[in-house]
Design a protein around this motif. Sequence first.
Motif, PDB file in Angstrom:
ATOM      1  N   SER A 170     139.848   5.485  43.203  1.00  0.00           N
ATOM      2  CA  SER A 170     139.238   5.877  41.924  1.00  0.00           C
ATOM      3  C   SER A 170     137.798   5.356  41.813  1.00  0.00           C
ATOM      4  O   SER A 170     137.094   5.275  42.815  1.00  0.00           O
ATOM      5  CB  SER A 170     140.107   5.438  40.746  1.00  0.00           C
ATOM      6  OG  SER A 170     139.711   6.099  39.571  1.00  0.00           O
ATOM      7  N   THR A 171     137.413   4.931  40.604  1.00  0.00           N
ATOM      8  CA  THR A 171     136.009   4.711  40.246  1.00  0.00           C
ATOM      9  C   THR A 171     135.239   3.728  41.135  1.00  0.00           C
ATOM     10  O   THR A 171     135.710   2.617  41.382  1.00  0.00           O
ATOM     11  CB  THR A 171     135.939   4.183  38.794  1.00  0.00           C
ATOM     12  OG1 THR A 171     136.715   5.059  37.981  1.00  0.00           O
ATOM     13  CG2 THR A 171     134.522   4.123  38.290  1.00  0.00           C
ATOM     14  N   ARG A 199     142.117 -15.432  35.751  1.00  0.00           N
ATOM     15  CA  ARG A 199     141.783 -15.797  37.122  1.00  0.00           C
ATOM     16  C   ARG A 199     141.112 -17.163  37.133  1.00  0.00           C
ATOM     17  O   ARG A 199     140.318 -17.481  36.251  1.00  0.00           O
ATOM     18  CB  ARG A 199     140.902 -14.716  37.748  1.00  0.00           C
ATOM     19  CG  ARG A 199     141.757 -13.501  38.100  1.00  0.00           C
ATOM     20  CD  ARG A 199     140.992 -12.449  38.832  1.00  0.00           C
ATOM     21  NE  ARG A 199     140.158 -11.680  37.932  1.00  0.00           N
ATOM     22  CZ  ARG A 199     139.230 -10.835  38.363  1.00  0.00           C
ATOM     23  NH1 ARG A 199     139.017 -10.693  39.657  1.00  0.00           N
ATOM     24  NH2 ARG A 199     138.521 -10.133  37.504  1.00  0.00           N
ATOM     25  N   SER A 220     137.768   3.598  32.553  1.00  0.00           N
ATOM     26  CA  SER A 220     137.225   4.774  33.220  1.00  0.00           C
ATOM     27  C   SER A 220     138.290   5.705  33.790  1.00  0.00           C
ATOM     28  O   SER A 220     137.978   6.679  34.437  1.00  0.00           O
ATOM     29  CB  SER A 220     136.262   4.354  34.337  1.00  0.00           C
ATOM     30  OG  SER A 220     136.963   3.688  35.358  1.00  0.00           O
ATOM     31  N   ASP A 221     139.575   5.411  33.553  1.00  0.00           N
ATOM     32  CA  ASP A 221     140.592   6.341  34.045  1.00  0.00           C
ATOM     33  C   ASP A 221     141.253   7.066  32.885  1.00  0.00           C
ATOM     34  O   ASP A 221     142.235   6.730  32.397  1.00  0.00           O
ATOM     35  CB  ASP A 221     141.666   5.598  34.865  1.00  0.00           C
ATOM     36  CG  ASP A 221     141.050   4.958  36.085  1.00  0.00           C
ATOM     37  OD1 ASP A 221     140.505   5.670  36.910  1.00  0.00           O
ATOM     38  OD2 ASP A 221     141.098   3.709  36.178  1.00  0.00           O
ATOM     39  N   LEU A 260     145.079 -15.657  40.762  1.00  0.00           N
ATOM     40  CA  LEU A 260     145.475 -14.905  39.566  1.00  0.00           C
ATOM     41  C   LEU A 260     146.782 -15.500  39.068  1.00  0.00           C
ATOM     42  O   LEU A 260     147.755 -15.607  39.833  1.00  0.00           O
ATOM     43  CB  LEU A 260     145.681 -13.423  39.913  1.00  0.00           C
ATOM     44  CG  LEU A 260     146.290 -12.557  38.801  1.00  0.00           C
ATOM     45  CD1 LEU A 260     145.287 -12.348  37.671  1.00  0.00           C
ATOM     46  CD2 LEU A 260     146.758 -11.211  39.357  1.00  0.00           C
ATOM     47  N   LEU A 318     142.045  -5.325  39.446  1.00  0.00           N
ATOM     48  CA  LEU A 318     141.516  -6.649  39.068  1.00  0.00           C
ATOM     49  C   LEU A 318     140.009  -6.608  38.863  1.00  0.00           C
ATOM     50  O   LEU A 318     139.463  -7.322  38.028  1.00  0.00           O
ATOM     51  CB  LEU A 318     141.855  -7.694  40.140  1.00  0.00           C
ATOM     52  CG  LEU A 318     143.331  -8.015  40.348  1.00  0.00           C
ATOM     53  CD1 LEU A 318     143.485  -9.147  41.354  1.00  0.00           C
ATOM     54  CD2 LEU A 318     144.004  -8.400  39.043  1.00  0.00           C
ATOM     55  N   GLY A 319     139.332  -5.756  39.626  1.00  0.00           N
ATOM     56  CA  GLY A 319     137.878  -5.692  39.519  1.00  0.00           C
ATOM     57  C   GLY A 319     137.381  -4.955  38.285  1.00  0.00           C
ATOM     58  O   GLY A 319     136.223  -5.110  37.903  1.00  0.00           O
ATOM     59  N   THR A 320     138.235  -4.139  37.666  1.00  0.00           N
ATOM     60  CA  THR A 320     137.749  -3.311  36.561  1.00  0.00           C
ATOM     61  C   THR A 320     138.421  -3.601  35.227  1.00  0.00           C
ATOM     62  O   THR A 320     137.913  -3.192  34.186  1.00  0.00           O
ATOM     63  CB  THR A 320     137.941  -1.804  36.865  1.00  0.00           C
ATOM     64  OG1 THR A 320     139.308  -1.566  37.190  1.00  0.00           O
ATOM     65  CG2 THR A 320     137.058  -1.351  38.017  1.00  0.00           C
ATOM     66  N   TYR A 338     141.036  -2.820  42.979  1.00  0.00           N
ATOM     67  CA  TYR A 338     140.417  -1.944  41.965  1.00  0.00           C
ATOM     68  C   TYR A 338     140.815  -2.378  40.551  1.00  0.00           C
ATOM     69  O   TYR A 338     139.964  -2.513  39.668  1.00  0.00           O
ATOM     70  CB  TYR A 338     140.830  -0.479  42.203  1.00  0.00           C
ATOM     71  CG  TYR A 338     140.382   0.433  41.080  1.00  0.00           C
ATOM     72  CD1 TYR A 338     139.028   0.654  40.851  1.00  0.00           C
ATOM     73  CD2 TYR A 338     141.301   1.030  40.221  1.00  0.00           C
ATOM     74  CE1 TYR A 338     138.601   1.462  39.800  1.00  0.00           C
ATOM     75  CE2 TYR A 338     140.886   1.841  39.177  1.00  0.00           C
ATOM     76  CZ  TYR A 338     139.535   2.058  38.970  1.00  0.00           C
ATOM     77  OH  TYR A 338     139.099   2.844  37.932  1.00  0.00           O
ATOM     78  N   LEU A 387     134.281  -4.069  31.542  1.00  0.00           N
ATOM     79  CA  LEU A 387     133.784  -2.744  31.907  1.00  0.00           C
ATOM     80  C   LEU A 387     134.487  -1.726  31.004  1.00  0.00           C
ATOM     81  O   LEU A 387     135.625  -1.958  30.607  1.00  0.00           O
ATOM     82  CB  LEU A 387     134.127  -2.424  33.364  1.00  0.00           C
ATOM     83  CG  LEU A 387     133.409  -3.195  34.467  1.00  0.00           C
ATOM     84  CD1 LEU A 387     134.048  -2.903  35.809  1.00  0.00           C
ATOM     85  CD2 LEU A 387     131.931  -2.821  34.486  1.00  0.00           C
ATOM     86  N   PRO A 388     133.841  -0.622  30.688  1.00  0.00           N
ATOM     87  CA  PRO A 388     134.543   0.392  29.890  1.00  0.00           C
ATOM     88  C   PRO A 388     135.687   1.012  30.694  1.00  0.00           C
ATOM     89  O   PRO A 388     135.591   1.103  31.920  1.00  0.00           O
ATOM     90  CB  PRO A 388     133.456   1.430  29.596  1.00  0.00           C
ATOM     91  CG  PRO A 388     132.389   1.206  30.609  1.00  0.00           C
ATOM     92  CD  PRO A 388     132.468  -0.229  31.020  1.00  0.00           C
ATOM     93  N   LYS A 400     133.756  -9.971  33.146  1.00  0.00           N
ATOM     94  CA  LYS A 400     132.699  -9.081  32.657  1.00  0.00           C
ATOM     95  C   LYS A 400     133.354  -7.766  32.278  1.00  0.00           C
ATOM     96  O   LYS A 400     133.795  -7.024  33.147  1.00  0.00           O
ATOM     97  CB  LYS A 400     131.638  -8.862  33.747  1.00  0.00           C
ATOM     98  CG  LYS A 400     130.859 -10.116  34.073  1.00  0.00           C
ATOM     99  CD  LYS A 400     129.862  -9.848  35.200  1.00  0.00           C
ATOM    100  CE  LYS A 400     129.462 -11.145  35.869  1.00  0.00           C
ATOM    101  NZ  LYS A 400     130.532 -11.644  36.795  1.00  0.00           N
TER     102      LYS A 400
END
Lengths: 498, 96
Positions: A297-298, B57, B95-96, B68, A172-174, A170, B92-93, B90
Amino acid sequence: MNISLILQMAADTESERIGLVCDTRRWSYGALLRAARGAALNISKSTCSYVALLDESSEAAAIALFAAAMAGVPYVPLNYRLSNTDLGALLSRIAPAYIIADTDRIRQLSPEGRHIVRSRAAFVAEAESMADAAIPTDDPGDGIAVQLFTSGTTAAPKAALLRHANLVSYVLGTVEFGSASPQEAALVSVPPYHIAGIAALLTSIYALRRILLLPAFDPDDWLALAASERATNAFLVPTMLSRVIARMDAGVSAHPPALRAISYGGGRMPTELIERALKLFPDTDFTNAYGLTETSSTIALLGPEEHRVAHASSDPAVRARLGSVGRPLPTVQIEIRDEDGKPLPLGERGEIYVRGDQVSGEYRERSALDAKGWFPTRDAGWIDAEGFLFLAGRADDVIVRGGENISPGEIEDVLLSHPVIADAAAVAVPSTEWGEAVGIAVVTKPNLPPPSEDELRTLIRNRLRSSRVPERIAVLEALPYNEMGKLLRRELRKLFQS
Amino acid sequence: MKPGTKLKSTVCGTEVMVIRGSGAVVECGGAPMVEERPAEPGSIKPGFAQGTQIGKRYVDTAGTLELLCVKPGQGSLSIGGVPLQLKDAKPLPASD
């Protein structure tokens, strides 16, 4: 990969940068890492099987999360608002645990099972005193990082398991490592036992974005902290946002000076509220995040630009996206399926299924994943032609009237457009003719008389189909919510059954 | 190596975590990376000294392997002498 590497990388890169602010104490990444190592040593020596936190948010939550990871045992933040009986039952399921807690509360619980209990202050002090003695221990492995008890509605709470691999994928992906500038600070006000609270610690530290911890949410404290520490980002559940806006409207506080981005999630955002927020904060980026405990989470996002486009559009289909949760993250797949588990075409409503490395779907008792790794969320929803995901309540909340599926949300939106209604909910009520029919509970704005039942029925009949017209109507002082702002529909269903 | 394996450079401070892929021999500074660092570091081969950056990465051209970088160093990453590429992020905004 173990999640403790996240803090390690932050400390290797910016050891002196302030990474966490709580009350009056400012923690650098280096200081957090040293404390987590010290705590990990104490936890390892205790030979406990779990690390539990029974406390409000503080630096102890961050230290315990990473220390448990370094010691190779699951971190279990507990909901301190539960009754002593319920908490006692949970503690017996994680014995023996190293518990960081409000010591008075623990005394009331007098838990059995060889637990070790430390107050927040003692835990932090002992961790720091061991910090210099601590050397990196053996490889703690990458098993279960976090165990969260889901709020049980009908049965005993389920123990959801998040593995290091789920959480790391999560993060690393976000998030791009170190992507935040030194000015950036994220105000975190969700409780530590909520998945958003845990994800916020991991993603903020990985981004090198300073965390401003509010021990417990209060709108005035939130506004004061946002101003004094110049918060640039914040996550709120919709009820928290609504309470913040109410205090700003009352003239208690001005707009937080540095706030650039607000993300929200964890519950249904009423269209009226988000439209109000967009007007009140025209220069702030809004992001709607949809996710579950079991998905780390998201899993879907409606980003700032999508908010603006939807808000400004005159096309009803585009405008409706303000009420969507956006599109799936690039790293997850989402499908809508019917009751037999068959994928449904775009636009059709069914149950939301999700698949991806961050999706755990695993409980202590069993895994809920199907043979191909898909997790049934029990949330109902549909996807529009452009791939935007719309939520339609919990699958269990759908009202089935004579074979027709009715989502409570569409009725609630119409009710909330009435000038006198402050809050509204629709639930299934037993009907001899239809099996189930619609029951509504409404709350009026202060000192205003409720509209007549006829007026409410006419409003719904004119805006929706006749099947949506309520059979039962209740006017209440307030709707029942849990502490995270989730509507307790089962309480309302009980009300209509009596 | 397999996902979750930590590989260390024998010629500089670089350490990488395997995110995706298995079985490949990853080199840093032109020398195969190992799980246990040797007592005496070797030297970086010319042409493999562009360095690694923490938090970035790295992927192979086939897209089967992803690493990584968790500790940076002076050597650069390759497989069979073919340099690995930085993976495009890419944004992303939050979000947490």
